[in-house]
Structure formats: structure tokens, C-alpha cells
Design a protein around this motif. Structure first.
Motif, PDB file in Angstrom:
ATOM      1  N   SER A  45     -46.942  11.016  16.594  1.00 32.12           N
ATOM      2  CA  SER A  45     -46.477  10.541  17.860  1.00 32.12           C
ATOM      3  C   SER A  45     -46.282   9.049  17.968  1.00 32.12           C
ATOM      4  CB  SER A  45     -47.822  10.813  18.918  1.00 32.12           C
ATOM      5  OG  SER A  45     -48.117  11.998  18.890  1.00 32.12           O
ATOM      6  N   SER A  46     -46.677   8.308  17.056  1.00 27.53           N
ATOM      7  CA  SER A  46     -46.229   6.872  17.141  1.00 27.53           C
ATOM      8  C   SER A  46     -45.895   6.237  15.889  1.00 27.53           C
ATOM      9  CB  SER A  46     -47.359   6.168  18.191  1.00 27.53           C
ATOM     10  OG  SER A  46     -48.606   5.879  17.023  1.00 27.53           O
ATOM     11  N   GLY A  47     -45.232   5.094  15.851  1.00 26.98           N
ATOM     12  CA  GLY A  47     -44.852   4.658  14.764  1.00 26.98           C
ATOM     13  C   GLY A  47     -46.146   4.087  13.854  1.00 26.98           C
ATOM     14  N   THR A  48     -47.146   3.705  14.689  1.00 28.91           N
ATOM     15  CA  THR A  48     -48.457   3.420  13.982  1.00 28.91           C
ATOM     16  C   THR A  48     -49.210   4.373  13.264  1.00 28.91           C
ATOM     17  OG1 THR A  48     -49.077   1.903  16.011  1.00 28.91           O
ATOM     18  CG2 THR A  48     -50.916   2.855  14.809  1.00 28.91           C
ATOM     19  N   GLU A  49     -49.015   5.703  13.817  1.00 27.89           N
ATOM     20  CA  GLU A  49     -49.701   6.842  12.952  1.00 27.89           C
ATOM     21  C   GLU A  49     -49.000   6.987  11.815  1.00 27.89           C
ATOM     22  OE1 GLU A  49     -50.659  10.442  15.505  1.00 27.89           O
ATOM     23  OE2 GLU A  49     -49.782   9.063  16.909  1.00 27.89           O
ATOM     24  N   ALA A  50     -47.387   6.916  12.031  1.00 30.15           N
ATOM     25  CA  ALA A  50     -46.689   7.368  11.020  1.00 30.15           C
ATOM     26  C   ALA A  50     -47.015   6.277   9.825  1.00 30.15           C
ATOM     27  CB  ALA A  50     -45.104   7.001  11.060  1.00 30.15           C
ATOM     28  N   VAL A  51     -47.014   4.991  10.149  1.00 27.97           N
ATOM     29  CA  VAL A  51     -47.281   3.894   9.066  1.00 27.97           C
ATOM     30  C   VAL A  51     -48.796   4.215   8.550  1.00 27.97           C
ATOM     31  CG1 VAL A  51     -48.028   1.424   8.605  1.00 27.97           C
ATOM     32  CG2 VAL A  51     -45.859   2.210  10.137  1.00 27.97           C
ATOM     33  N   MET A  52     -49.701   4.816   9.116  1.00 22.13           N
ATOM     34  CA  MET A  52     -51.124   4.999   8.651  1.00 22.13           C
ATOM     35  C   MET A  52     -51.180   6.020   7.741  1.00 22.13           C
ATOM     36  SD  MET A  52     -54.199   6.325  10.996  1.00 22.13           S
ATOM     37  CE  MET A  52     -53.631   7.888  11.077  1.00 22.13           C
ATOM     38  N   HIS A  68     -46.163  -3.681  11.454  1.00 25.85           N
ATOM     39  CA  HIS A  68     -46.121  -1.965  11.240  1.00 25.85           C
ATOM     40  C   HIS A  68     -46.717  -1.520  12.303  1.00 25.85           C
ATOM     41  CE1 HIS A  68     -43.859  -3.277   7.649  1.00 25.85           C
ATOM     42  NE2 HIS A  68     -44.744  -4.278   7.421  1.00 25.85           N
ATOM     43  N   GLY A  69     -47.242  -1.955  13.470  1.00 25.25           N
ATOM     44  CA  GLY A  69     -47.908  -1.078  14.136  1.00 25.25           C
ATOM     45  C   GLY A  69     -49.423  -1.736  14.572  1.00 25.25           C
ATOM     46  N   ALA A  70     -50.348  -1.000  15.192  1.00 20.07           N
ATOM     47  CA  ALA A  70     -51.574  -1.212  15.483  1.00 20.07           C
ATOM     48  C   ALA A  70     -52.550  -0.698  14.531  1.00 20.07           C
ATOM     49  CB  ALA A  70     -51.678  -0.720  16.834  1.00 20.07           C
ATOM     50  N   VAL A  79     -42.526  -2.662   3.420  1.00 19.71           N
ATOM     51  CA  VAL A  79     -41.495  -3.795   4.034  1.00 19.71           C
ATOM     52  C   VAL A  79     -40.473  -3.393   5.164  1.00 19.71           C
ATOM     53  CG1 VAL A  79     -39.940  -3.421   2.008  1.00 19.71           C
ATOM     54  CG2 VAL A  79     -39.967  -5.578   3.062  1.00 19.71           C
ATOM     55  N   GLU A  80     -40.056  -4.127   6.155  1.00 20.35           N
ATOM     56  CA  GLU A  80     -38.895  -3.849   6.983  1.00 20.35           C
ATOM     57  C   GLU A  80     -37.838  -4.597   6.163  1.00 20.35           C
ATOM     58  OE1 GLU A  80     -39.584  -4.833  11.367  1.00 20.35           O
ATOM     59  OE2 GLU A  80     -41.248  -5.837  10.246  1.00 20.35           O
ATOM     60  N   PRO A  81     -36.738  -3.489   5.909  1.00 20.49           N
ATOM     61  CA  PRO A  81     -35.580  -3.927   5.059  1.00 20.49           C
ATOM     62  C   PRO A  81     -34.986  -4.957   6.164  1.00 20.49           C
ATOM     63  CG  PRO A  81     -35.445  -1.399   5.106  1.00 20.49           C
ATOM     64  CD  PRO A  81     -36.719  -2.168   6.167  1.00 20.49           C
ATOM     65  N   GLU A  83     -38.712   1.746   8.407  1.00 24.59           N
ATOM     66  CA  GLU A  83     -37.509   1.795   9.244  1.00 24.59           C
ATOM     67  C   GLU A  83     -37.486   2.251  10.819  1.00 24.59           C
ATOM     68  OE1 GLU A  83     -33.911   1.496   7.776  1.00 24.59           O
ATOM     69  OE2 GLU A  83     -34.207   2.293   5.689  1.00 24.59           O
ATOM     70  N   ILE A  84     -38.911   1.876  11.180  1.00 23.01           N
ATOM     71  CA  ILE A  84     -38.848   2.289  12.537  1.00 23.01           C
ATOM     72  C   ILE A  84     -37.915   1.686  13.564  1.00 23.01           C
ATOM     73  CG2 ILE A  84     -40.687   2.078  14.462  1.00 23.01           C
ATOM     74  CD1 ILE A  84     -42.827   3.045  12.284  1.00 23.01           C
ATOM     75  N   MET A  85     -37.699   0.488  13.149  1.00 22.58           N
ATOM     76  CA  MET A  85     -36.668  -0.338  14.047  1.00 22.58           C
ATOM     77  C   MET A  85     -35.534  -0.338  13.329  1.00 22.58           C
ATOM     78  SD  MET A  85     -36.922  -4.036  15.961  1.00 22.58           S
ATOM     79  CE  MET A  85     -38.690  -3.801  16.995  1.00 22.58           C
ATOM     80  N   GLY A 121     -39.360   5.882  13.780  1.00 22.55           N
ATOM     81  CA  GLY A 121     -39.784   5.920  15.101  1.00 22.55           C
ATOM     82  C   GLY A 121     -38.684   5.630  15.959  1.00 22.55           C
ATOM     83  N   LYS A 122     -39.047   5.174  17.113  1.00 25.32           N
ATOM     84  CA  LYS A 122     -37.966   4.652  18.114  1.00 25.32           C
ATOM     85  C   LYS A 122     -36.836   5.501  18.389  1.00 25.32           C
ATOM     86  CE  LYS A 122     -39.970   0.208  17.873  1.00 25.32           C
ATOM     87  NZ  LYS A 122     -40.512  -0.585  18.834  1.00 25.32           N
ATOM     88  N   ILE A 123     -35.656   5.220  17.802  1.00 25.20           N
ATOM     89  CA  ILE A 123     -34.572   5.953  18.161  1.00 25.20           C
ATOM     90  C   ILE A 123     -34.584   7.513  18.041  1.00 25.20           C
ATOM     91  CG2 ILE A 123     -32.743   4.156  17.994  1.00 25.20           C
ATOM     92  CD1 ILE A 123     -31.883   5.500  15.468  1.00 25.20           C
TER      93      ILE A 123
HETATM   94  C1  LIG Z   1     -41.168  -1.841  12.338  1.00 20.85           C
HETATM   95  C2  LIG Z   1     -42.199  -1.147  13.216  1.00 20.85           C
HETATM   96  N1  LIG Z   1     -43.162  -0.739  12.654  1.00 20.85           N
HETATM   97  C3  LIG Z   1     -43.937   0.078  13.507  1.00 20.85           C
HETATM   98  C4  LIG Z   1     -44.093  -0.052  14.787  1.00 20.85           C
HETATM   99  C5  LIG Z   1     -45.017   0.749  15.687  1.00 20.85           C
HETATM  100  O1  LIG Z   1     -44.355   1.642  16.290  1.00 20.85           O
HETATM  101  P1  LIG Z   1     -45.420   2.396  17.524  1.00 20.85           P
HETATM  102  O2  LIG Z   1     -45.059   1.021  18.668  1.00 20.85           O
HETATM  103  O3  LIG Z   1     -44.781   3.580  17.901  1.00 20.85           O
HETATM  104  O4  LIG Z   1     -46.729   2.391  17.425  1.00 20.85           O
HETATM  105  C6  LIG Z   1     -43.022  -0.765  15.362  1.00 20.85           C
HETATM  106  C7  LIG Z   1     -43.049  -0.898  16.860  1.00 20.85           C
HETATM  107  O5  LIG Z   1     -42.485  -1.886  17.502  1.00 20.85           O
HETATM  108  C8  LIG Z   1     -42.248  -1.407  14.581  1.00 20.85           C
HETATM  109  O6  LIG Z   1     -41.038  -2.238  15.052  1.00 20.85           O
END
Ligand SMILES: Cc1ncc(COP(=O)(O)O)c(C=O)c1O
Length: 440
Positions: free
Chosen positions: A120-127, A150-152, A217-219, A252-254, A277-279
Motif C-alpha cells: 500500500s505504501s513505499g514504506t512497506e515495499a522497502v520494508m 526510503h520511507g518510515a 540506493v536511489e539512483p 525507484e519509488i521517485m 510507488g508514487k506514479i
Molecule cells: C525514494 C522513496 N522511497 C520511499 C518512500 C516512501 O514511500 P511512502 O511515502 O509511500 O511510504 C518515498 C516517499 O517519498 C520515496 O521518495
């Protein structure tokens, strides 16, 4: 009257809503990033690249819900997909065909992803990506970069935001906890690496390799200042991690918006896992993580209880998946070329303006994602971004808001496909006017 007073003068209804919100929502909002003093403008409506707040002030939206709405607001194919699916059921305690379509679309575009799962969220995807890496390697520590957001999740609340004070005396890199209340020991099991510094980063990876499960890492660093990785830096990370059997995770969430197959396509590098995530959600809550089939296999329930059970009431929610599919289907190579061209005009126009007005500022980023830094020194990592004038960027944000241009308070700018030359020219004019006002 200064910009602050002007803002309060034209946002009376937002001020009242903020007072009301503060009685029930801690600090009047429900997301740290949307708060700015004295209170944020509450939005009433979004259409295309425009938003209108509750006081009737109109803005060109250069935030797009922090890079989510790549086609702007109310994009017809997304709205239609949502309407259609909502009429047939918003979500189910069962899979739907929309999940398959969106997954097929992602697998067809992002070369490193053989199999994926939704969250549901990027945070979970990273977890989940970190959990998979720990299981796959049998190791415990994870490495991340200074300024990488990388989220919360606890492991990611380390050194994503530094201030000038943090870096003034501390060696490069520094481990700080950006949140209180984290599980004990987080700072010890997360290795912080310096971004874009091949030798130091690789030496640290070599030294910690025995217990290192992954390097994430975020590219292109996003929240930390929109700073692209150097090509040879990412290549070195790929080589070192493969050498030690450490998983390389691209968040690559962003940055997915920076290429048809994500930023990884442009760099020509294949990570073991990718988070998205995001888009991909079209504007509703949805994220994903995926990669090599053998790494993702522990989620598979078809041969017995999976080693990593994945829960999540809204994972792959039918309406969100339908919206995401419509959004991504319309993010064609042509749409991305349009964004690239707009982005080049924006960057070029701002750089010219800064030169002409002798403003100590620079623009980082490419494609449809940028950040303005009030700094004379080149910004090549989050340290460079943290050294820039933070008070000035906040005044700049405020000055642009008064001129109907909405960027992120930290200076981030993101474009949507519904923008054109008029919006880019209008933005540069507004920046020129703000700089000339003496308020910035
Ligand atoms: C690169 C990156 N990773 C992870 C996240 C976390 O995503 P979410 O806010 O959907 O939990 C973000 C949110 O801004 C992000 O930019």
C-alpha cells in the motif's frame, strides 16, 4: 507588508481550517512534509496542472503530491478507470485482474523485475525488500546512503536528512537517527555510506561484507535534494555487491518517472530488487517491490506456508490497480520525451536567470524532477544540499506560492505531462519576479 503577512491575508479560510484541524489532528496535519509555517494552504480542487485552495487562490502544481501525479489532476483515463472499478467494487478480500495487468505492465517495462508484489505504501515495499534481502543472504545489516530517503520503516530513518550542524564537524558519512522512538540498535545495524564517493563507499562495503544483506540506493536521490548518482558510482556498487553476494536494491519509488523502464534503464544497471510507488498508483495508495524470481520466491504460498508471509489489507486494491494501470499505459515514450523537453527548458531557463541576476543558486536533476539549491558550490550529494541556504529556499517557496506557483518547501519541482511551454515560461517569470522582489 512582507510575504508572510501577505500569505496570511489571502488564506483566511485555510487558517480557520488549520485551527479546526489542530483540535483533532496532531499539529493540524497528518504528514510532516505538508506542514509549513504558519499553516499550509488547504486544497479544494485540482484540475490538470492547476490546484485551487479553499480561499480560491489558484496554483500551478509543481509538487503533484510529491511526484505522484505524473499526468496531473483529474486525468481522464485514470478518473474513468476509477469510476468504472468503483461501480463494480472498490476492493475485495481476493485478487482482481487489475493487479495482473499492472504487474504485467511493470514487468514489461522494468527489465530487472521478473516477479513482483504490491503493497500500500513505499514504506512497506522497502520494508519487504529489506526482509527479503536478509533472508536471501542470511545476513543482518543493511547499507544506505546519506540523504537517501526510503520511507518510515525503522531501518530507513537513519541519516536521510542532515543539517549544516550535522556535517560541520562530523566525518563523512555520519550516522544520525532522524526519528525518536526507533527500535534499539537500529543505528548499529544500518551502515551509512557517502553518496557518489566510490572509494569510501566501496571500502566500507568491503569492510562490512560478512554481515551486509543489501545496499539500498536511489539512483537519483529524491527527497535528499534530487541528486543523480554518477554512472561509474552505480557501476561500482553493482560490481562490489555482486562480488560479495550482497543484494543491490534500487529504490525507484521517485525515480521511476525518469525513464520508460525507470532510472535503471538509463544507467543500464540491473539491481537485484527494485521498489516502486508514487506514479504506479495513478494517485491512489499503491506501491510495489520486485526483482529476481529466486529472491522473491520466499513470498510464494503455493507450496506451503511462505517463509515471508505478506499481509496488507489494501495490497493491490482493485481500484488503485485500475488507476495505476491507466496512468502507466498513458506514460508512453512520447509522453516521457515531452516531459524531458519541458524539463530541459526549465533547467536551462532557471540557470540563465540565476546567471543573469548573479543569484548563488543551482538546479539539480533531470527529466521531470528538479531541485533548486541556494548554494554557490556544486551540489553532488546530500551534504552539498544540506550546506545550501535553507532559510532562503523557504522564503523562495513562500514567494512563489504568492505568485501562484506551488513547489515543495525544500525547493523540489516536479513536472506533469499536462504542462506545456506556457507553464514553464510562467514559472521562470515568477522566479524572476520573486528574486527581484527583495523578499527572497
Ligand atoms: C525514494 C522513496 N522511497 C520511499 C518512500 C516512501 O514511500 P511512502 O511515502 O509511500 O511510504 C518515498 C516517499 O517519498 C520515496 O521518495
Amino acid at each position: 507588508m512582507d510575504d508572510h503577512a501577505r500569505y496570511i491575508g489571502r488564506t483566511a479560510k485555510s487558517g480557520e481550517l488549520f485551527k479546526r484541524a489542530s483540535k483533532v489532528l496532531v499539529g493540524g496535519t497528518t504528514r510532516t512534509s505538508v506542514y509549513f509555517p504558519p499553516y499550509p494552504a488547504f486544497m479544494a480542487k485540482g484540475e490538470g496542472c492547476r490546484t485551487v485552495d479553499v480561499d480560491g487562490n489558484a496554483y500551478i502544481d509543481f509538487i503533484n503530491n510529491y511526484t505522484t501525479l505524473i499526468h496531473g489532476h483529474g486525468f481522464t483515463p485514470v478518473v474513468e478507470a476509477v469510476r468504472q472499478q468503483a461501480g463494480q467494487g472498490l476492493c475485495f478480500g481476493a485478487p482482481s485482474e487489475h493487479e495482473i495487468r499492472l504487474a504485467e505492465l511493470i514487468v514489461g517495462r522494468v527489465a530487472s523485475i521478473e516477479k513482483l508484489r504490491f503493497a500500500s505504501s513505499g514504506t512497506e515495499a522497502v520494508m519487504y525488500a529489506l526482509r527479503l534481502a536478509r533472508l536471501f543472504t542470511g545476513r543482518n545489516t543493511v547499507a544506505k546512503f546519506e540523504g537517501g530517503f526510503h520511507g518510515a520503516y525503522d531501518d530507513c530513518q537513519v541519516s536521510y536528512k542532515l543539517t549544516a550542524e550535522h556535517i560541520a564537524e562530523a566525518a563523512d558519512p555520519v550516522t544520525i537517527l532522524n526519528s525518536a522512538g526507533l527500535e534499539a540498535g537500529v543505528g548499529d545495524r544500518v551502515v551509512v555510506l557517502p553518496f557518489n564517493q566510490i572509494d569510501v563507499a566501496c571500502a566500507a562495503i568491503d569492510a562490512q561484507a560478512d554481515d551486509l544483506a543489501c545496499v539500498i540506493v536511489e539512483p537519483v536521490i529524491g527527497a535528499g535534494g534530487v541528486i543523480p548518482a554518477d554512472q561509474n558510482f552505480l557501476e561500482a556498487l553493482r560490481e562490489r555487491t555482486a562480488h560479495h553476494g550482497i543484494l543491490l536494491i534500487f529504490d525507484e519509488i521517485m525515480s521511476l518517472r525518469l525513464g520508460y523502464g525507470g532510472a535503471q534503464q538509463g544507467y543500464g544497471i540491473t539491481p537485484d530488487l527494485t521498489t516502486l510507488g508514487k506514479i504506479i498508483s495513478g494517485g491512489l495508495p499503491l506501491a510495489a517491490f520486485g526483482g529476481r524470481e529466486e529472491v522473491m520466491a520466499p513470498l510464494d504460498p503455493t507450496t506451503g506456508p511462505p517463509p515471508i508471509p505478506q499481509s496488507g489489507t489494501f495490497n493491490g486494491c482493485a481500484t488503485a490497480a485500475a488507476a495505476g494501470t491507466a496512468c502507466m499505459e498513458h506514460l508512453t515514450r512520447e509522453a516521457l520525451s515531452h516531459l524531458d523537453a519541458l524539463g530541459q527548458d526549465l533547467k536551462h531557463g532557471l540557470e540563465q536567470l540565476f546567471r543573469r541576476t548573479a543569484t548563488e543558486a543551482q538546479v539539480t536533476g533531470f527529466g521531470s524532477l528538479f531541485n533548486i539549491h541556494f548554494s554557490a558550490a556544486p551540489v553532488e550529494d546530500h551534504r552539498g544540499a544540506a550546506r545550501a541556504d535553507q532559510a532562503r529556499v523557504e522564503r523562495f517557496f513562500q514567494a512563489l506560492l504568492l505568485r501562484g506557483q506551488c513547489i515543495a518547501p525544500r525547493g523540489m519541482i516536479c513536472l506533469s505531462t499536462v504542462m506545456g511551454k506556457a507553464e514553464i515560461d510562467g514559472f521562470i517569470d515568477a522566479v524572476a519576479d520573486a528574486l527581484a522582489s527583495g523578499e527572497v
